[in-house]
Motif scaffolding. Sequence first.
Motif, PDB file in Angstrom:
ATOM      1  N   ARG A  24      21.362  22.717 -15.842  1.00 27.57           N
ATOM      2  CA  ARG A  24      22.762  22.471 -16.209  1.00 27.57           C
ATOM      3  C   ARG A  24      23.594  23.629 -15.679  1.00 27.57           C
ATOM      4  NH1 ARG A  24      25.526  22.659 -22.220  1.00 27.57           N
ATOM      5  NH2 ARG A  24      27.651  22.809 -21.427  1.00 27.57           N
ATOM      6  N   ILE A  25      24.654  23.275 -14.956  1.00 25.49           N
ATOM      7  CA  ILE A  25      25.649  24.247 -14.513  1.00 25.49           C
ATOM      8  C   ILE A  25      26.993  23.678 -14.957  1.00 25.49           C
ATOM      9  CG2 ILE A  25      26.750  25.415 -12.579  1.00 25.49           C
ATOM     10  CD1 ILE A  25      24.079  25.191 -11.073  1.00 25.49           C
ATOM     11  N   GLY A  26      27.652  24.389 -15.854  1.00 20.65           N
ATOM     12  CA  GLY A  26      28.893  23.871 -16.418  1.00 20.65           C
ATOM     13  C   GLY A  26      28.607  22.606 -17.200  1.00 20.65           C
ATOM     14  N   ASN A  27      29.324  21.535 -16.865  1.00 19.99           N
ATOM     15  CA  ASN A  27      29.104  20.275 -17.571  1.00 19.99           C
ATOM     16  C   ASN A  27      28.249  19.289 -16.774  1.00 19.99           C
ATOM     17  OD1 ASN A  27      31.069  19.639 -15.629  1.00 19.99           O
ATOM     18  ND2 ASN A  27      32.094  18.167 -16.971  1.00 19.99           N
ATOM     19  N   VAL A  28      27.649  19.755 -15.672  1.00 22.27           N
ATOM     20  CA  VAL A  28      26.820  18.892 -14.831  1.00 22.27           C
ATOM     21  C   VAL A  28      25.343  19.196 -15.083  1.00 22.27           C
ATOM     22  CG1 VAL A  28      26.217  18.248 -12.457  1.00 22.27           C
ATOM     23  CG2 VAL A  28      28.597  18.723 -13.055  1.00 22.27           C
ATOM     24  N   VAL A  29      24.561  18.135 -15.287  1.00 17.89           N
ATOM     25  CA  VAL A  29      23.125  18.268 -15.501  1.00 17.89           C
ATOM     26  C   VAL A  29      22.403  17.403 -14.473  1.00 17.89           C
ATOM     27  CG1 VAL A  29      21.207  18.034 -17.131  1.00 17.89           C
ATOM     28  CG2 VAL A  29      23.517  18.529 -17.992  1.00 17.89           C
ATOM     29  N   GLU A  30      21.447  18.008 -13.793  1.00 19.53           N
ATOM     30  CA  GLU A  30      20.595  17.279 -12.854  1.00 19.53           C
ATOM     31  C   GLU A  30      19.172  17.314 -13.402  1.00 19.53           C
ATOM     32  OE1 GLU A  30      21.473  15.693 -10.107  1.00 19.53           O
ATOM     33  OE2 GLU A  30      23.477  16.493  -9.711  1.00 19.53           O
ATOM     34  N   VAL A  31      18.541  16.152 -13.484  1.00 19.36           N
ATOM     35  CA  VAL A  31      17.153  16.071 -13.938  1.00 19.36           C
ATOM     36  C   VAL A  31      16.295  15.657 -12.746  1.00 19.36           C
ATOM     37  CG1 VAL A  31      15.515  15.048 -15.568  1.00 19.36           C
ATOM     38  CG2 VAL A  31      17.888  15.452 -16.271  1.00 19.36           C
ATOM     39  N   ALA A  32      15.262  16.449 -12.494  1.00 14.78           N
ATOM     40  CA  ALA A  32      14.369  16.220 -11.355  1.00 14.78           C
ATOM     41  C   ALA A  32      13.632  14.896 -11.476  1.00 14.78           C
ATOM     42  CB  ALA A  32      13.349  17.361 -11.269  1.00 14.78           C
ATOM     43  N   GLY A  33      13.099  14.444 -10.359  1.00 23.27           N
ATOM     44  CA  GLY A  33      12.250  13.259 -10.368  1.00 23.27           C
ATOM     45  C   GLY A  33      11.170  13.417 -11.420  1.00 23.27           C
ATOM     46  N   THR A  34      11.078  12.440 -12.313  1.00 21.55           N
ATOM     47  CA  THR A  34      10.192  12.518 -13.472  1.00 21.55           C
ATOM     48  C   THR A  34       9.245  11.333 -13.459  1.00 21.55           C
ATOM     49  OG1 THR A  34      11.969  13.619 -14.697  1.00 21.55           O
ATOM     50  CG2 THR A  34      10.171  12.684 -15.994  1.00 21.55           C
ATOM     51  N   THR A  35       7.970  11.604 -13.695  1.00 22.45           N
ATOM     52  CA  THR A  35       6.953  10.554 -13.732  1.00 22.45           C
ATOM     53  C   THR A  35       6.298  10.510 -15.111  1.00 22.45           C
ATOM     54  OG1 THR A  35       5.234  12.053 -12.936  1.00 22.45           O
ATOM     55  CG2 THR A  35       6.454  10.775 -11.258  1.00 22.45           C
ATOM     56  N   ALA A  36       5.442   9.550 -15.289  1.00 22.32           N
ATOM     57  CA  ALA A  36       4.771   9.341 -16.577  1.00 22.32           C
ATOM     58  C   ALA A  36       3.467  10.129 -16.653  1.00 22.32           C
ATOM     59  CB  ALA A  36       4.524   7.848 -16.796  1.00 22.32           C
ATOM     60  N   MET A  37       3.568  11.440 -16.509  1.00 19.78           N
ATOM     61  CA  MET A  37       2.391  12.312 -16.606  1.00 19.78           C
ATOM     62  C   MET A  37       2.465  13.107 -17.898  1.00 19.78           C
ATOM     63  SD  MET A  37       0.443  12.022 -13.849  1.00 19.78           S
ATOM     64  CE  MET A  37      -0.466  13.512 -13.550  1.00 19.78           C
ATOM     65  N   LYS A  38       1.341  13.184 -18.592  1.00 18.74           N
ATOM     66  CA  LYS A  38       1.237  14.007 -19.791  1.00 18.74           C
ATOM     67  C   LYS A  38      -0.117  14.700 -19.760  1.00 18.74           C
ATOM     68  CE  LYS A  38       1.449  14.027 -24.779  1.00 18.74           C
ATOM     69  NZ  LYS A  38       1.631  13.254 -26.001  1.00 18.74           N
ATOM     70  N   ASP A  39      -0.082  16.017 -19.780  1.00 19.90           N
ATOM     71  CA  ASP A  39      -1.318  16.812 -19.757  1.00 19.90           C
ATOM     72  C   ASP A  39      -2.233  16.421 -18.596  1.00 19.90           C
ATOM     73  OD1 ASP A  39      -0.446  18.125 -22.095  1.00 19.90           O
ATOM     74  OD2 ASP A  39      -1.338  16.560 -23.360  1.00 19.90           O
ATOM     75  N   GLY A  40      -1.643  16.170 -17.430  1.00 18.47           N
ATOM     76  CA  GLY A  40      -2.407  15.851 -16.237  1.00 18.47           C
ATOM     77  C   GLY A  40      -2.915  14.425 -16.149  1.00 18.47           C
ATOM     78  N   LYS A  41      -2.527  13.576 -17.100  1.00 20.91           N
ATOM     79  CA  LYS A  41      -2.978  12.175 -17.100  1.00 20.91           C
ATOM     80  C   LYS A  41      -1.778  11.244 -17.057  1.00 20.91           C
ATOM     81  CE  LYS A  41      -7.296  12.949 -19.301  1.00 20.91           C
ATOM     82  NZ  LYS A  41      -7.878  13.747 -20.162  1.00 20.91           N
ATOM     83  N   VAL A  42      -1.958  10.094 -16.429  1.00 23.63           N
ATOM     84  CA  VAL A  42      -0.891   9.100 -16.323  1.00 23.63           C
ATOM     85  C   VAL A  42      -0.788   8.322 -17.636  1.00 23.63           C
ATOM     86  CG1 VAL A  42      -0.103   7.025 -15.104  1.00 23.63           C
ATOM     87  CG2 VAL A  42      -1.173   8.904 -13.832  1.00 23.63           C
ATOM     88  N   VAL A  43       0.417   8.240 -18.164  1.00 22.47           N
ATOM     89  CA  VAL A  43       0.690   7.453 -19.368  1.00 22.47           C
ATOM     90  C   VAL A  43       1.060   6.041 -18.916  1.00 22.47           C
ATOM     91  CG1 VAL A  43       2.258   7.188 -21.341  1.00 22.47           C
ATOM     92  CG2 VAL A  43       1.473   9.478 -20.638  1.00 22.47           C
ATOM     93  N   GLY A  44       0.497   5.024 -19.556  1.00 20.12           N
ATOM     94  CA  GLY A  44       0.833   3.643 -19.227  1.00 20.12           C
ATOM     95  C   GLY A  44       0.246   3.173 -17.913  1.00 20.12           C
ATOM     96  N   LYS A  45      -0.993   3.533 -17.642  1.00 17.31           N
ATOM     97  CA  LYS A  45      -1.635   3.126 -16.379  1.00 17.31           C
ATOM     98  C   LYS A  45      -1.496   1.628 -16.162  1.00 17.31           C
ATOM     99  CE  LYS A  45      -5.119   6.718 -16.162  1.00 17.31           C
ATOM    100  NZ  LYS A  45      -6.538   7.046 -16.165  1.00 17.31           N
ATOM    101  N   GLY A  46      -1.036   1.271 -14.961  1.00 19.14           N
ATOM    102  CA  GLY A  46      -0.924  -0.136 -14.595  1.00 19.14           C
ATOM    103  C   GLY A  46       0.235  -0.875 -15.234  1.00 19.14           C
TER     104      GLY A  46
END
Length: 136
Positions: A24-46
């Motif tokens: 966040r810089i000022g009132n602008v927030v950028e969120v990076a590309g996010t995937t369904a990974m938790k603790d090195g494992k894919v959540v919701g496989k398939g």
Amino acid sequence: MSERLRVSTGSPWESVVGYSRAIRIGNVVEVAGTTAMKDGKVVGKGNAYEQTKYILQIIEGALKQVGAGMSDVVRTRMFVTDISQWEEIGKAHGEYFKEVRPVATMVEVKSLIDPELLVEIEVQAIMKSGEDEDEL
């Protein structure tokens, strides 16, 4: 100059690759590309719907850490490995953004960093200044 607020999820890749989950810089927030990974494992496989829901939960948490919310999101970009699953992905997206209705892009990509990942989402948010603004 506005302060740069960073959000980290503690992923070991953040320091290796050199990125933050959100900034966040000022009132602008950028969120990076996010995937369904938790603790090195894919959540919701398939399951593109479940992966999308999980991703949006992560994004919502990152926004919250810098004082923003899903209602501040003005743009989403969805990268999907199978565009034929657009309805499932769109359904989950709509559950979070039905009232907000940010501009959105969904494109098919050849692959993501893990072959079991079906969706990656990034967002941009602009926090309200506190003043009442008329809707166009």
